[in-house]
Design a protein around this motif. Sequence first.
Motif, PDB file in Angstrom:
ATOM      1  N   VAL A 277       0.840  -1.189   0.000  1.00 33.18           N
ATOM      2  CA  VAL A 277       0.000   0.000   0.000  1.00 33.18           C
ATOM      3  C   VAL A 277       0.882   1.248   0.000  1.00 33.18           C
ATOM      4  O   VAL A 277       1.924   1.279   0.646  1.00 33.18           O
ATOM      5  N   TYR A 278       0.468   2.254  -0.774  1.00 32.60           N
ATOM      6  CA  TYR A 278       1.136   3.555  -0.827  1.00 32.60           C
ATOM      7  C   TYR A 278       0.228   4.534  -0.087  1.00 32.60           C
ATOM      8  O   TYR A 278      -0.831   4.906  -0.585  1.00 32.60           O
ATOM      9  N   MET A 279       0.642   4.963   1.105  1.00 35.21           N
ATOM     10  CA  MET A 279      -0.222   5.695   2.025  1.00 35.21           C
ATOM     11  C   MET A 279       0.348   7.066   2.359  1.00 35.21           C
ATOM     12  O   MET A 279       1.545   7.196   2.642  1.00 35.21           O
ATOM     13  N   GLU A 280      -0.490   8.082   2.325  1.00 34.07           N
ATOM     14  CA  GLU A 280      -0.091   9.454   2.641  1.00 34.07           C
ATOM     15  C   GLU A 280       0.784   9.495   3.891  1.00 34.07           C
ATOM     16  O   GLU A 280       0.510   8.820   4.886  1.00 34.07           O
TER      17      GLU A 280
ATOM     18  N   PRO B 249      -3.124   8.796   7.632  1.00 34.17           N
ATOM     19  CA  PRO B 249      -3.305   7.510   6.944  1.00 34.17           C
ATOM     20  C   PRO B 249      -4.402   7.513   5.879  1.00 34.17           C
ATOM     21  O   PRO B 249      -5.571   7.312   6.173  1.00 34.17           O
ATOM     22  N   ARG B 250      -4.022   7.744   4.629  1.00 31.08           N
ATOM     23  CA  ARG B 250      -4.968   7.666   3.513  1.00 31.08           C
ATOM     24  C   ARG B 250      -4.297   6.969   2.354  1.00 31.08           C
ATOM     25  O   ARG B 250      -3.365   7.479   1.758  1.00 31.08           O
ATOM     26  N   PRO B 251      -4.745   5.747   2.001  1.00 33.73           N
ATOM     27  CA  PRO B 251      -4.122   5.002   0.908  1.00 33.73           C
ATOM     28  C   PRO B 251      -4.492   5.578  -0.461  1.00 33.73           C
ATOM     29  O   PRO B 251      -5.634   5.991  -0.684  1.00 33.73           O
ATOM     30  N   TYR B 252      -3.527   5.586  -1.365  1.00 34.90           N
ATOM     31  CA  TYR B 252      -3.745   6.042  -2.739  1.00 34.90           C
ATOM     32  C   TYR B 252      -3.634   4.909  -3.749  1.00 34.90           C
ATOM     33  O   TYR B 252      -4.421   4.825  -4.689  1.00 34.90           O
TER      34      TYR B 252
END
Length: 425
Positions: free
Chosen positions: A340-343, A347-350
């Motif tokens: 996962v690529y997360m801010e 914590p907000r996944p893109y």
Amino acid sequence: MNIGYLKKISQAVLLCWAVVGSAHADELPAGTVISKANFDAVKDKQFEGKRVGDMIPERLEWMIKERGLTMKIRHSEKIEMDSKYMEATQQGKGKVKFDPATRQVSGWTAGMFFDPQDIDPNDPHAGDKLIWNLRSPTYGATMDLRDISFVFIDGEEGVERVQRWWSRRYYMEGRLDGGPVQEGDGDIMQKTLLVAQSPQDIKGLGTFSIRYNDPSSAKPDDTWAYLKSVRRARRLTGSAWMDPIGGTVQLYDDWDIWDAIPTKYKSTKLVDTRWVFAIAHSPELSVDKSKEGSHAEFPSVGLGEKPFYYPAKHIEWEPREVYVIEGTPPEGHPYSKKVVYMEKDWPRPYLGEAYDQNGKFWKFFIFQNRPDIGDDGYKAVMPVVGHVIDYKANFSTTWSSNMKSNPAGVEENDVSLKQLLKIAR
């Protein structure tokens, strides 16, 4: 006056201007569309002072070069999470405890479990702490997935069918909507309803699940499915969190790209901190009900052009600094690895990747996010479109929703097994 000295000054000034001019020449303008046709020409150019190619992960580069993905880029814009969320994070410092032996946490009340600024990238448990953050109510005390629709898309033929659902998730702890921060006796983390609205052959199908506040994850989720054929709800096994949602290619564990608490996984690890292009400012309208039955109903999805399942060409991608976190799922899970690529700041996944049991690349997730203000004024960041792409089958179930944070008047009993039966029937 020394003429030679003046000449040196003039040459230095000219050199500086040449360097600045060259830097500007190498800077891509906002609005540039990155595609297969120009990728090699733009990859070494700069955008916001960063090399363009360095902000495109390997799998995205492959999609651009081999599978028709295009990316219209925009300048990044600062996003502020709600002040109550950030203040609760600060107030929790010193109270939240992490046990390296069990990977469990205790003492958390609200906000993020751990301030990302305090997480040491070299900490072997940095990945665990960041995924614990993802399990805090990042989009408010209640998430209302209004007008959620799953579009089943064949990469060669286009749209096969559309399913329209209704869903709501109610957090029992970490609530920052002006009421109690915790409801109940502390045993339950969250409750989720998902009910089909159309077409007629699936209308009324639905699930209700309870996730317990068990840091060890030893106590499985309780999940009930309503069956139209017998007009009753049936309790599912504790492994339902690893199953597909309906007939989609998205697992319940893919709800937020990564939905499980870290102790459900064998291991999680932070593998990188980097900049990537991501969608953080998707348009407010994700489902246009006035255009129901046409491609225009889902304006953020590129349904009019092969392979049909990517973000629409007008959707803009921007540089975001992210954590790259890798997880090893438990036995019985369809995946051998999830990424996962997360801010970085909250914590907000893109983006996400999933690999099959043979370690081969299987699925890619592109989630479009946007800032939102709830009915109570709460500032959240919401996932509003999810492109869940199965590259083995060249097929996607892409969902879109006019999601809202903290809808007015929602209470705990509105997200319950009784409510599932009421809506489904």
